[in-house]
Motif scaffolding. Sequence first.
Motif, PDB file in Angstrom:
ATOM      1  N   THR A 149       0.828  -1.207   0.000  1.00  0.00           N
ATOM      2  CA  THR A 149       0.000   0.000   0.000  1.00  0.00           C
ATOM      3  C   THR A 149       0.860   1.254   0.000  1.00  0.00           C
ATOM      4  O   THR A 149       0.476   2.282  -0.544  1.00  0.00           O
ATOM      5  CB  THR A 149      -0.922   0.009   1.251  1.00  0.00           C
ATOM      6  N   PHE A 150       2.053   1.160   0.607  1.00  0.00           N
ATOM      7  CA  PHE A 150       2.930   2.310   0.776  1.00  0.00           C
ATOM      8  C   PHE A 150       4.151   2.257  -0.146  1.00  0.00           C
ATOM      9  O   PHE A 150       5.096   3.018   0.028  1.00  0.00           O
ATOM     10  CB  PHE A 150       3.381   2.396   2.240  1.00  0.00           C
ATOM     11  N   SER A 151       4.107   1.356  -1.121  1.00  0.00           N
ATOM     12  CA  SER A 151       5.226   1.165  -2.044  1.00  0.00           C
ATOM     13  C   SER A 151       5.407   2.368  -2.963  1.00  0.00           C
ATOM     14  O   SER A 151       4.435   2.977  -3.405  1.00  0.00           O
ATOM     15  CB  SER A 151       4.976  -0.087  -2.897  1.00  0.00           C
ATOM     16  N   ARG A 152       6.635   2.662  -3.279  1.00  0.00           N
ATOM     17  CA  ARG A 152       6.924   3.735  -4.230  1.00  0.00           C
ATOM     18  C   ARG A 152       6.424   3.367  -5.615  1.00  0.00           C
ATOM     19  O   ARG A 152       6.263   4.235  -6.471  1.00  0.00           O
ATOM     20  CB  ARG A 152       8.431   4.018  -4.257  1.00  0.00           C
ATOM     21  N   LYS A 153       6.168   2.091  -5.868  1.00  0.00           N
ATOM     22  CA  LYS A 153       5.734   1.623  -7.184  1.00  0.00           C
ATOM     23  C   LYS A 153       4.238   1.291  -7.211  1.00  0.00           C
ATOM     24  O   LYS A 153       3.766   0.721  -8.190  1.00  0.00           O
ATOM     25  CB  LYS A 153       6.543   0.389  -7.582  1.00  0.00           C
ATOM     26  N   ARG A 154       3.505   1.638  -6.176  1.00  0.00           N
ATOM     27  CA  ARG A 154       2.084   1.283  -6.107  1.00  0.00           C
ATOM     28  C   ARG A 154       1.288   2.011  -7.184  1.00  0.00           C
ATOM     29  O   ARG A 154       1.689   3.091  -7.657  1.00  0.00           O
ATOM     30  CB  ARG A 154       1.517   1.636  -4.747  1.00  0.00           C
ATOM     31  N   ASP A 155       0.170   1.434  -7.526  1.00  0.00           N
ATOM     32  CA  ASP A 155      -0.784   2.146  -8.369  1.00  0.00           C
ATOM     33  C   ASP A 155      -1.474   3.175  -7.486  1.00  0.00           C
ATOM     34  O   ASP A 155      -1.817   2.881  -6.338  1.00  0.00           O
ATOM     35  CB  ASP A 155      -1.843   1.180  -8.927  1.00  0.00           C
ATOM     36  N   LEU A 156      -1.634   4.379  -8.002  1.00  0.00           N
ATOM     37  CA  LEU A 156      -2.345   5.387  -7.226  1.00  0.00           C
ATOM     38  C   LEU A 156      -3.791   4.924  -7.087  1.00  0.00           C
ATOM     39  O   LEU A 156      -4.405   4.460  -8.036  1.00  0.00           O
ATOM     40  CB  LEU A 156      -2.280   6.748  -7.918  1.00  0.00           C
ATOM     41  N   HIS A 157      -4.297   5.022  -5.886  1.00  0.00           N
ATOM     42  CA  HIS A 157      -5.636   4.544  -5.624  1.00  0.00           C
ATOM     43  C   HIS A 157      -6.386   5.535  -4.757  1.00  0.00           C
ATOM     44  O   HIS A 157      -5.841   6.542  -4.321  1.00  0.00           O
ATOM     45  CB  HIS A 157      -5.584   3.168  -4.994  1.00  0.00           C
ATOM     46  N   GLY A 158      -7.598   5.208  -4.506  1.00  0.00           N
ATOM     47  CA  GLY A 158      -8.465   6.113  -3.757  1.00  0.00           C
ATOM     48  C   GLY A 158      -7.971   6.412  -2.362  1.00  0.00           C
ATOM     49  O   GLY A 158      -7.473   5.552  -1.668  1.00  0.00           O
ATOM     50  N   SER A 159      -8.091   7.618  -2.010  1.00  0.00           N
ATOM     51  CA  SER A 159      -7.830   8.067  -0.642  1.00  0.00           C
ATOM     52  C   SER A 159      -8.695   9.306  -0.466  1.00  0.00           C
ATOM     53  O   SER A 159      -9.416   9.701  -1.368  1.00  0.00           O
ATOM     54  CB  SER A 159      -6.352   8.398  -0.431  1.00  0.00           C
ATOM     55  N   SER A 160      -8.611   9.894   0.694  1.00  0.00           N
ATOM     56  CA  SER A 160      -9.378  11.122   0.916  1.00  0.00           C
ATOM     57  C   SER A 160      -8.804  12.285   0.120  1.00  0.00           C
ATOM     58  O   SER A 160      -9.421  13.338   0.019  1.00  0.00           O
ATOM     59  CB  SER A 160      -9.381  11.478   2.389  1.00  0.00           C
ATOM     60  N   MET A 161      -7.585  12.085  -0.435  1.00  0.00           N
ATOM     61  CA  MET A 161      -6.885  13.138  -1.168  1.00  0.00           C
ATOM     62  C   MET A 161      -6.737  14.385  -0.309  1.00  0.00           C
ATOM     63  O   MET A 161      -6.846  15.507  -0.772  1.00  0.00           O
ATOM     64  CB  MET A 161      -7.590  13.454  -2.485  1.00  0.00           C
ATOM     65  N   SER A 162      -6.488  14.167   0.968  1.00  0.00           N
ATOM     66  CA  SER A 162      -6.330  15.283   1.912  1.00  0.00           C
ATOM     67  C   SER A 162      -5.296  14.904   2.954  1.00  0.00           C
ATOM     68  O   SER A 162      -4.763  13.802   2.963  1.00  0.00           O
ATOM     69  CB  SER A 162      -7.660  15.596   2.589  1.00  0.00           C
ATOM     70  N   VAL A 163      -5.082  15.822   3.864  1.00  0.00           N
ATOM     71  CA  VAL A 163      -4.133  15.604   4.939  1.00  0.00           C
ATOM     72  C   VAL A 163      -4.534  14.399   5.785  1.00  0.00           C
ATOM     73  O   VAL A 163      -3.719  13.832   6.495  1.00  0.00           O
ATOM     74  CB  VAL A 163      -3.998  16.887   5.802  1.00  0.00           C
ATOM     75  N   LEU A 164      -5.783  13.957   5.702  1.00  0.00           N
ATOM     76  CA  LEU A 164      -6.206  12.769   6.453  1.00  0.00           C
ATOM     77  C   LEU A 164      -5.706  11.477   5.839  1.00  0.00           C
ATOM     78  O   LEU A 164      -5.735  10.433   6.454  1.00  0.00           O
ATOM     79  CB  LEU A 164      -7.733  12.724   6.577  1.00  0.00           C
ATOM     80  N   GLY A 165      -5.233  11.537   4.572  1.00  0.00           N
ATOM     81  CA  GLY A 165      -4.665  10.365   3.929  1.00  0.00           C
ATOM     82  C   GLY A 165      -5.692   9.397   3.395  1.00  0.00           C
ATOM     83  O   GLY A 165      -6.838   9.550   3.420  1.00  0.00           O
TER      84      GLY A 165
END
Length: 165
Positions: A149-165
């Motif tokens: 989930t925290f890999s530098r090579k991960r596919d970008l995926h859904g998150s809050s897109m905010s400081v909450l992560g």
Amino acid sequence: MADDDCGCYVRPEVGNNILIGSLELDMDDLEWLSTDEIDDCSQDLTREQWETHVLRFARRMPELGLPHQPRGIVGVYDVTDDWIPIYDRTSLDGFYVAIGTSGNQFKNAAVAGHCMAELIGAIEAGHDHDANPLVVTGKHTGFDIDMGTFSRKRDLHGSSMSVLG
């Protein structure tokens, strides 16, 4: 406490104070800095920033009232494109990073440190984290943490897109 509707998060602070942070709502003007600009960034809270945050929180907890004196701090933090930190190795053997934490990972420092220690130990022992992402077990919870989930090579995926992560 965080409130997505009013766009702020808060926590108590010493001296009967409250720290308020922004969730960077779509209507907010964000200031993006290059690495060359960071050292010269103003750390002064503007009147507009103070009023925005105080009024937003006052909508959430009107019984607290409004302070009469502006006070605050401003800081710079790093973010990734999906606002989820990178806890991983780098392309240079023996070098590791815990970056892009958007300023919120202070509350997860012990877990991040445990995960990084496990990750570094596994990779240095020959584990291919890129091909087979490491799963770390939480020391106190026993829950599995997929380090992919925290890999530098991960596919970008859904998150809050905010400081909450």
